[in-house]
Each structure stands twice: as structure tokens, then as C-alpha cells.
Design a protein around this motif. Structure first.
Motif, PDB file in Angstrom:
ATOM      1  N   ALA A  34       0.830  -1.214   0.000  1.00  0.00           N
ATOM      2  CA  ALA A  34       0.000   0.000   0.000  1.00  0.00           C
ATOM      3  C   ALA A  34       0.862   1.262   0.000  1.00  0.00           C
ATOM      4  O   ALA A  34       0.569   2.246  -0.689  1.00  0.00           O
ATOM      5  CB  ALA A  34      -0.940  -0.008   1.194  1.00  0.00           C
ATOM      6  N   SER A  35       1.947   1.221   0.800  1.00  0.00           N
ATOM      7  CA  SER A  35       2.789   2.421   0.895  1.00  0.00           C
ATOM      8  C   SER A  35       3.487   2.673  -0.438  1.00  0.00           C
ATOM      9  O   SER A  35       3.650   3.820  -0.865  1.00  0.00           O
ATOM     10  CB  SER A  35       3.819   2.272   2.015  1.00  0.00           C
ATOM     11  N   ILE A  36       3.873   1.600  -1.119  1.00  0.00           N
ATOM     12  CA  ILE A  36       4.535   1.746  -2.432  1.00  0.00           C
ATOM     13  C   ILE A  36       3.541   2.392  -3.407  1.00  0.00           C
ATOM     14  O   ILE A  36       3.879   3.336  -4.127  1.00  0.00           O
ATOM     15  CB  ILE A  36       4.999   0.372  -2.970  1.00  0.00           C
ATOM     16  N   ALA A  37       2.303   1.901  -3.377  1.00  0.00           N
ATOM     17  CA  ALA A  37       1.275   2.434  -4.280  1.00  0.00           C
ATOM     18  C   ALA A  37       1.065   3.927  -4.025  1.00  0.00           C
ATOM     19  O   ALA A  37       1.110   4.741  -4.955  1.00  0.00           O
ATOM     20  CB  ALA A  37      -0.028   1.669  -4.084  1.00  0.00           C
ATOM     21  N   ALA A  38       0.857   4.295  -2.771  1.00  0.00           N
ATOM     22  CA  ALA A  38       0.553   5.694  -2.444  1.00  0.00           C
ATOM     23  C   ALA A  38       1.715   6.603  -2.849  1.00  0.00           C
ATOM     24  O   ALA A  38       1.520   7.660  -3.459  1.00  0.00           O
ATOM     25  CB  ALA A  38       0.272   5.824  -0.952  1.00  0.00           C
ATOM     26  N   ARG A  39       2.916   6.171  -2.533  1.00  0.00           N
ATOM     27  CA  ARG A  39       4.090   7.006  -2.795  1.00  0.00           C
ATOM     28  C   ARG A  39       4.303   7.190  -4.299  1.00  0.00           C
ATOM     29  O   ARG A  39       4.511   8.307  -4.776  1.00  0.00           O
ATOM     30  CB  ARG A  39       5.310   6.361  -2.141  1.00  0.00           C
ATOM     31  N   GLN A  40       4.220   6.083  -5.031  1.00  0.00           N
ATOM     32  CA  GLN A  40       4.474   6.168  -6.482  1.00  0.00           C
ATOM     33  C   GLN A  40       3.403   6.986  -7.199  1.00  0.00           C
ATOM     34  O   GLN A  40       3.701   7.788  -8.062  1.00  0.00           O
ATOM     35  CB  GLN A  40       4.532   4.756  -7.091  1.00  0.00           C
ATOM     36  N   ILE A  41       2.161   6.774  -6.809  1.00  0.00           N
ATOM     37  CA  ILE A  41       1.066   7.475  -7.495  1.00  0.00           C
ATOM     38  C   ILE A  41       1.192   8.980  -7.297  1.00  0.00           C
ATOM     39  O   ILE A  41       1.004   9.766  -8.226  1.00  0.00           O
ATOM     40  CB  ILE A  41      -0.290   6.951  -6.991  1.00  0.00           C
ATOM     41  N   LEU A  42       1.538   9.388  -6.098  1.00  0.00           N
ATOM     42  CA  LEU A  42       1.615  10.818  -5.809  1.00  0.00           C
ATOM     43  C   LEU A  42       2.804  11.486  -6.477  1.00  0.00           C
ATOM     44  O   LEU A  42       2.937  12.706  -6.488  1.00  0.00           O
ATOM     45  CB  LEU A  42       1.608  11.062  -4.302  1.00  0.00           C
ATOM     46  N   ARG A  43       3.682  10.656  -7.068  1.00  0.00           N
ATOM     47  CA  ARG A  43       4.766  11.212  -7.884  1.00  0.00           C
ATOM     48  C   ARG A  43       4.297  11.500  -9.304  1.00  0.00           C
ATOM     49  O   ARG A  43       5.085  11.906 -10.148  1.00  0.00           O
ATOM     50  CB  ARG A  43       5.933  10.226  -7.922  1.00  0.00           C
ATOM     51  N   GLY A  44       3.030  11.297  -9.526  1.00  0.00           N
ATOM     52  CA  GLY A  44       2.486  11.495 -10.869  1.00  0.00           C
ATOM     53  C   GLY A  44       2.146  12.937 -11.190  1.00  0.00           C
ATOM     54  O   GLY A  44       1.671  13.231 -12.286  1.00  0.00           O
ATOM     55  N   THR A  45       2.362  13.861 -10.259  1.00  0.00           N
ATOM     56  CA  THR A  45       2.073  15.267 -10.537  1.00  0.00           C
ATOM     57  C   THR A  45       2.953  16.177  -9.680  1.00  0.00           C
ATOM     58  O   THR A  45       3.380  15.796  -8.596  1.00  0.00           O
ATOM     59  CB  THR A  45       0.590  15.611 -10.280  1.00  0.00           C
ATOM     60  N   THR A  46       3.193  17.377 -10.225  1.00  0.00           N
ATOM     61  CA  THR A  46       3.921  18.373  -9.427  1.00  0.00           C
ATOM     62  C   THR A  46       2.939  19.379  -8.809  1.00  0.00           C
ATOM     63  O   THR A  46       3.328  20.221  -8.013  1.00  0.00           O
ATOM     64  CB  THR A  46       4.934  19.153 -10.294  1.00  0.00           C
ATOM     65  N   ASP A  47       1.678  19.287  -9.207  1.00  0.00           N
ATOM     66  CA  ASP A  47       0.665  20.189  -8.638  1.00  0.00           C
ATOM     67  C   ASP A  47       0.451  19.887  -7.157  1.00  0.00           C
ATOM     68  O   ASP A  47       0.704  18.768  -6.703  1.00  0.00           O
ATOM     69  CB  ASP A  47      -0.676  20.001  -9.366  1.00  0.00           C
ATOM     70  N   PRO A  48      -0.077  20.882  -6.409  1.00  0.00           N
ATOM     71  CA  PRO A  48      -0.423  20.593  -5.013  1.00  0.00           C
ATOM     72  C   PRO A  48      -1.502  19.504  -4.949  1.00  0.00           C
ATOM     73  O   PRO A  48      -2.316  19.385  -5.863  1.00  0.00           O
ATOM     74  CB  PRO A  48      -0.998  21.916  -4.492  1.00  0.00           C
ATOM     75  N   VAL A  49      -1.473  18.739  -3.881  1.00  0.00           N
ATOM     76  CA  VAL A  49      -2.396  17.609  -3.744  1.00  0.00           C
ATOM     77  C   VAL A  49      -3.127  17.695  -2.401  1.00  0.00           C
ATOM     78  O   VAL A  49      -2.543  18.065  -1.387  1.00  0.00           O
ATOM     79  CB  VAL A  49      -1.615  16.272  -3.814  1.00  0.00           C
ATOM     80  N   VAL A  50      -4.419  17.395  -2.434  1.00  0.00           N
ATOM     81  CA  VAL A  50      -5.194  17.242  -1.194  1.00  0.00           C
ATOM     82  C   VAL A  50      -5.696  15.807  -1.150  1.00  0.00           C
ATOM     83  O   VAL A  50      -6.193  15.287  -2.157  1.00  0.00           O
ATOM     84  CB  VAL A  50      -6.398  18.213  -1.150  1.00  0.00           C
ATOM     85  N   ILE A  51      -5.554  15.186   0.013  1.00  0.00           N
ATOM     86  CA  ILE A  51      -5.881  13.761   0.107  1.00  0.00           C
ATOM     87  C   ILE A  51      -7.009  13.521   1.099  1.00  0.00           C
ATOM     88  O   ILE A  51      -7.026  14.095   2.195  1.00  0.00           O
ATOM     89  CB  ILE A  51      -4.627  12.972   0.548  1.00  0.00           C
TER      90      ILE A  51
END
Lengths: 321, 386
Positions: A34-51
Motif C-alpha cells: 500500500a505504501s509503495i502504491a501511495a508514494r508512487q502514485i503521488l509522484r504522478g504530478t507536481t501540482d499541489p495535492v489534497v488527500i
């Protein structure tokens, strides 16, 4: 050859420079998918992110008081409404933009996380609602195929034949007696611009899909296989290997549905397609299937995989929604 | 694990004891959903029920779990679910449906600290008023609270018997401490366990429209309950209904129905209310406690007695309907009630209502996460210097 290597290296370099949203030091298990998934996916953008994040392993183990592993705004909610919460956040963002309180060109990515329990089961209603309303967000289901946070109970993502603590194998049962529901197809059937199935084992495919999902306007859905050493019963260093094996046996086909068009993102040639027994043997949760009385269960699993795979091959390139 | 109902001496956790109590009471259907700290109860049922011809279904959420046990009950099975915290909140709508359709079933709420996700792994007693009033509308309900692992077994059997006898959902207010604590449990042989089964209609199903599933003919306010498949014409609805079970949306039908739903429990309170006295005979000060806290309270009584103070314990096993009569009697002769509960004051208000100014009432409150130390309860007594 040299050219592709260069190209690959460049991609890795770019990815390495992407912002880190989930920092190290969280308390997910060693080898947690799960941690690998979350970390890798959030590398998919440089825009600010809200989770927003449903109750589950990812939420519990990344936010143990007085620490948080999240480098971005993070909203925990009850189990069933990760998608509903992010709907509210995204709608408010749009409203504030409209009112001129947030600059018109401001981009924020809204990402909802949920495990398979929080997505396939209790959360499917709020997910379906959010997809139908068309909020601009990405829903990520990290699928470890059971309720791991409460100690390994079956979910509707748990594979046929698997042992869990509420689908125990023994004299009365061979484990779970239902096949997993096809969640990616269910989500795609909402006519959303992008839905995809990925595995942390093939991380480049995963990140590519994350980039697409984050870039599209409107709802996007990602279903990511996230192997769980504790629940699946395998050594923690095997997570990525098992995430690959799931794909190589066609247990977990990698595909995407972009504007209704189905595309396999990894084709497994017949010669390279591994028998399902390789996947089953790699995990203790399927151990009982190798007892003589359960031979037919394995046959049934293989048959289902073959049927599904043939169907995927046939549909490849078709507009299905 | 045996394929029969168990009997003998065992060492088990409260969740396991509650599961065995249900099985001993005749429960053969469990619909549930994993949630800490109740999950082990579901897990045990998933193993045990298939061994004895019962059915375990894991549902997709608590709403569905509660609906499933209502359905199973109408199919003639004694049914149960178990949950905690957010799960019991999700069950509330269907608990109300169980009340108005008079469906026997048992809901175990292993209380943890709230509100919301709160303290998933730690104890609370914050759901006592929710157990009483959590679903909308006027109704009465039965709620029981076990204080030991043995009582988890015993009280769940009681809960099933009350559910069957009074045709109502019964809530068992366990807590995280009792659920995870391991203690000795004595399970009597099956023939020594009292089991009450719901009344069923006499005779074959009548022709046409002549069956009245909600008509009470024996003066008990509890109509006999047919089951699906018996051939009786049944119409089960959450709408206000007449004796035929058909929806009737008017004040007269509502008055008759709701009054009976409430009165069948109110007027039988003497039968349903279970309390335990400890050193109350000469007590001037009464500690009122329930669930695991009653054990700290018992210890507090012993300490106080050593100091020469006349302190006793009133342990509430039945929380709802409330032990009004008992508290009113005690209020005539004692000077102080100390209510010890793991919440910010819930049962204390009921005690105050019943005491009606005849004695002082004090609250010994913990907000969840840990039990009272006996000394903490004693510190509410002015004479005690701790």
C-alpha cells in the motif's frame, strides 16, 4: 538500444525529482504494498495535492499520534466515505474559484485513497456517487485483497479459494467461495474519462497510469494491487516479485479504459503466461488448495483466469463503454 | 474445535464467550462486518456456525449486517450481529426497523471510545444513551451489559431469550475490556441452559385475508410470529401498520402500535431489569456501575468498607429498561449515589431522574481509553481521603 536506455534513464531521473508526498518513517509493515502504491502514485504530478483517506492500514499506520507521514493536506473520514469527502472538498474548491477567492489558474489535485474493504464493500456507494457526479478527482483503491487493518477478514476483493479469518479453510470450506468483483469495470461503467488497473510490481506502468489519471479532467479511478506480506503469508522481501507474478500469471491483467476504450497495457504472450499455481504457491493463504481434496478449486481458478484473459485479448482496442 | 455446542470449563476471551453464548442460546445465523474491537466475535462465528449447521455471512457493511439478521430472523432463525463504534451508528436505522417489525435479534456492541473513529482499540461506555435513543422515533429497547467474560456468555443467552420472548432487538453493551480479556468460563451442559423460543401462530394458515400477524390474543402485547415459508400471509413493513401488518398512515393506528411497542417492554420491566447488589443492605453510599467498571467499583466498595464507610454497589446488568424501581427504593434510605461510567455523564442523568432530589448524585467520569481505578471512584465520596 542505447537510445531506449537513455530514454528510460531520463524517465527515472524525472521521477526521482518529483515531490515526495508520503515520507519515510510511517508505520506500515515492512514490505507493505500500500505504501509503495501511495508514494508512487503521488509522484504522478507536481501540482499541489489534497488527500482524503478512508479508515484502513494506510490511514492508521501513516498517522500515528503525534506524527504524520503526509507532506500534504490529509483528511481522514469514516470508513465508507473517502469519495464523498473529497467530493465536498473539490466542489468547494470549484466554488471558491468561481467566487474569485482562489485564482482561476490555480491547480490542485484531489486524491481519495481507500483499501479494498473501504472501496469494493462499504465505500462503493459513495464512490459511485462521486464518479457519477463527475467531480475532478482521482480515486485510488490500494487492493490488498482483504480487511488487513482488522486482522485479515475476507472482502469482496479476496480471491476465490483464499484463506482469511472469516473465510477459513477446513473441513467445511476451501476458503473464500466467491470470485472477486471486477471493480475497475464497475467504475469504468460510470463513463468516466479514465479507469485503470495496475500493480505495484510494474511500477512504471503504475506511474504512467497515475500521471494520466491525475491529468484528466473529471473523475479517474485506479485499482492497484498491493501485496500484503502479513495477510497473504509471504516473506516481506517478495512484495514486488509477487506483484509481478500476479500480472505474469494473468491473475491481475494490467489495463486501462480511456474514454471508454479498453487497452491492455501489458500483453503476456502465451509462451510467457505462467500457470496460476506459481502465484498460488507463493502465498500461505492458498496453502490448503494444494491438498488433494482441493485440486478442482485450482482448476476452477485457472479456468476463470483463462476465460477472462481471452476476453481481454478479444476486447483489446475496443470501445467498451 | 468441536462440532457440537461446548460444555465444560474454558479459558477464553469475552468475544469468544459471547459467540459461544449465542450458539448455546440457539443462534444459527450471524451477519457481520469486521470492526475493532468486535472482530474476533465474527471470526469465531465464521468457524463455529458452519460446524453446527448455522450460517455466517460477512456483509458489505453494518447497514447490510443489521438488515441481514432481520431477514434471517423472519426466516425463523435466531440471529445476531456484532459491531462497535461507527458500526453501531450505521446499524441504527435498521434497529428501528427491527423494533417496528418486532423482529427478535441480538446486536452486540463492543463499546470503544468515541465519537467517530475515536479510540478503536480502547474501552468506552459512551453508547448507552445511543442504545436507548439511537434510532429515530418513540420506542423502547432492551440493553444488557456484561462485566466479565463469564457474563459475556451468560448475558448473550439472556439477550436471546428476551429478544424471543418480547419480539424485539436486544443490544448487548459489551466493552473493549470484556471483549479482549481472557478469563475462565463455565459452559453448562446444553440441557441446563434455559432457551426461550418465540411464540408461533397456532393452527394452519387461514385462507385469504384472515391472518393477523400483529394481533395479540393472549393478553401479553406480544403477537405470535410466523416465519417466511410457513404459508401464512405476511406483510412486514417499516411503515406504521395495523394488526394485519398493512401500512396505515393515520394517528389512530400509530397510537395503538407505538403504545403497544413501548408498553410491551415498559410494563414488563420487572421481568427484564436485572441488577446485582453488593453490600447494599446497610449502605449509606451506593456506587452505581455497569460493564467492566463494576469490577473497579466492587474493589472500591471493599476499600471503603475497610475504612469503615458504609458503601455498597448496585451493578446494572440490564441498562434498558432502566432500573427505576431499584434506584427509587434505594433513594429512600441512602444519602449519596456515585455513578461510575466511562463517558461524560449518561447513566448519571437517569439516576438523578429516579433519585429526584432525595439523595445526592455524583458522577465519576472517565472519557474513554481506560478503566476507573477504584481510588478514582472513591474520590467522588467526600468522606474518603485518598
Amino acid at each position: 538500444m542505447a537510445k531506449t536506455e537513455m530514454k528510460k534513464k531520463r524517465k527515472i531521473d524525472i521521477m526521482a525529482e518529483m515531490p515526495e508526498r508520503l515520507s519515510s518513517g510511517h508505520r506500515l509493515c515492512a514490505g507493505c504494498g500500500a505504501s509503495i502504491a501511495a508514494r508512487q502514485i503521488l509522484r504522478g504530478t507536481t501540482d499541489p495535492v489534497v488527500i482524503s483517506c478512508a479508515t484502513g492500514c494506510l490511514e492508521v499506520a501513516s498517522t500515528i499520534y503525534p506524527y504524520t507521514a503526509w507532506e500534504v493536506p490529509f483528511i481522514h473520514n469514516a470508513f465508507e466515505n473517502s469519495a464523498a469527502t473529497i467530493s465536498g472538498v473539490e466542489a468547494a474548491f470549484r466554488s471558491l474559484k468561481k467566487q474569485g477567492k482562489i485564482p482561476k489558474n490555480k491547480k490542485i489535485k484531489f486524491v481519495a485513497f481507500g483499501g479494498d474493504g473501504g472501496t469494493y464493500d462499504i465505500g462503493i456507494q459513495s464512490l459511485s456517487g462521486a464518479l457519477e457526479r463527475g467531480h475532478d478527482f482521482v480515486y485510488v483503491c490500494y487492493d490488498n485483497e482483504a480487511y488487513m487493518n482488522t486482522g485479515i477478514q475476507r472482502s469482496s476483493a479476496t480471491p476465490f479459494g483464499a484463506f482469511t479469518n472469516t473465510s477459513p479453510a477446513g473441513s467445511c470450506s476451501f476458503g473464500k467461495s466467491q470470485f472477486r468483483k471486477d471493480l475497475t469495470m464497475i467504475c469504468a461503467a460510470h463513463h468516466i474519462p479514465y479507469a485503470a488497473q495496475a500493480s505495484i510490481g510494474y511500477w512504471q506502468d503504475l506511474v504512467k497510469k497515475a500521471e494520466k489519471a491525475l491529468a484528466v479532467e473529471g473523475p479517474a479511478f485506479l485499482l492497484v494491487l498491493a501485496p500484503c506480506p502479513r495477510g497473504w503469508r509471504f516473506p516481506m522481501e517478495k512484495t514486488v516479485e509477487i506483484g509481478k507474478l500476479a500480472v505474469d500469471t494473468c491473475f491481475w491483467p494490467l489495463y486501462e479504459i480511456e474514454n471508454g476504450v479498453f487497452k491492455l497495457t501489458k500483453k503476456i504472450p502465451d509462451k510467457k503466461k505462467k500457470p496460476i499455481t506459481e502465484w498460488l504457491k507463493s502465498q500461505g493463504r492458498f496453502k490448503h488448495l494444494f491438498e488433494e481434496c482441493n485440486e478442482n478449486v485450482i482448476e476452477e481458478i485457472q479456468q476463470k483466469i483463462d476465460e477472462d484473459w481471452q476476453r481481454y485479448l478479444k476486447t483489446n482496442g475496443d470501445k467498451i463503454f | 474445535m468441536t462440532t457440537q455446542t461446548l460444555s465444560g470449563e474454558f479459558f477464553m476471551a469475552g468475544n469468544a464467550a459471547a459467540a459461544e453464548g449465542a450458539i448455546a442460546a440457539g443462534c444459527r445465523f450471524f451477519g457481520g462486518y469486521p470492526i475493532t474491537p468486535s472482530t474476533e466475535l465474527a471470526e469465531r462465528m465464521s468457524r463455529r456456525l458452519p460446524q453446527i449447521g448455522g450460517v455466517f455471512i460477512q456483509m458489505e457493511d453494518e447497514i447490510a449486517s443489521m438488515a441481514a439478521i432481520l431477514g434471517a430472523s423472519w426466516a425463523g432463525k435466531k440471529s445476531m450481529t456484532a459491531t462497535s463504534g461507527p458500526g453501531i451508528s450505521l446499524m441504527m436505522e435498521n434497529i428501528g426497523l427491527g423494533v417496528i417489525t418486532e423482529t427478535p435479534c441480538v446486536i452486540v456492541n463492543v463499546q470503544r471510545g468515541g465519537p467517530s473513529t475515536g479510540l478503536p482499540t480502547l474501552v468506552g461506555q459512551q453508547d448507552v444513551m445511543q442504545a436507548r435513543w439511537g434510532s429515530h422515533g418513540d420506542y423502547e429497547i432492551i440493553a444488557l451489559a456484561p462485566g466479565s467474560v463469564q457474563e459475556c456468555f451468560d448475558v448473550v443467552i439472556k439477550a436471546f431469550n428476551f429478544a424471543e420472548q418480547y419480539r424485539t432487538p436486544v443490544i448487548v453493551l459489551m466493552d473493549e475490556c470484556t471483549s479482549h480479556m481472557w478469563e475462565k468460563v463455565v459452559i453448562p451442559p446444553p440441557e441446563e441452559i434455559e432457551r426461550i423460543n418465540r411464540k408461533t401462530p397456532d393452527g394452519p394458515p387461514p385462507e385469504g385475508e384472515d391472518f393477523y400477524p400483529y394481533r395479540c390474543t393472549d393478553g401479553t402485547m406480544i403477537p405470535p410470529m410466523p416465519k417466511a415459508g410457513d404459508g401464512y400471509r405476511m406483510h412486514i413493513t417499516g411503515l406504521t401498520h395495523d394488526e394485519k401488518g398493512y401500512p396505515k398512515i393515520n394517528a389512530a393506528t400509530q397510537d395503538k402500535l407505538v403504545r403497544r411497542l413501548c408498553d410491551k417492554i415498559r410494563k414488563n420491566a420487572d421481568d427484564i431489569v436485572i441488577t446485582e447488589d453488593y453490600m447494599l443492605d446497610d449502605a449509606e453510599i451506593v456506587i452505581v456501575a455497569f460493564g467492566t467498571v463494576s469490577r473497579s467499583a466492587k474493589s472500591a466498595v471493599r476499600i471503603a468498607r475497610k475504612k469503615g464507610l458504609k458503601v455498597g454497589l448496585l451493578k446494572l446488568v440490564t441498562i434498558w429498561p432502566f432500573a427505576e424501581k431499584k434506584i427509587k427504593e434505594l433513594a429512600e434510605r441512602v444519602k449519596l449515589f456515585v455513578v461510575a461510567e466511562i463517558n461524560y455523564g449518561q447513566i448519571v442523568n437517569e439516576v438523578e431522574r429516579c433519585v429526584a432530589g432525595k439523595a445526592e448524585v455524583r458522577l465519576s467520569s472517565k472519557l474513554g481509553g481506560e478503566l476507573h481505578h477504584p481510588e478514582e471512584i472513591l474520590s467522588a465520596i467526600p468522606e474518603v481521603v485518598v
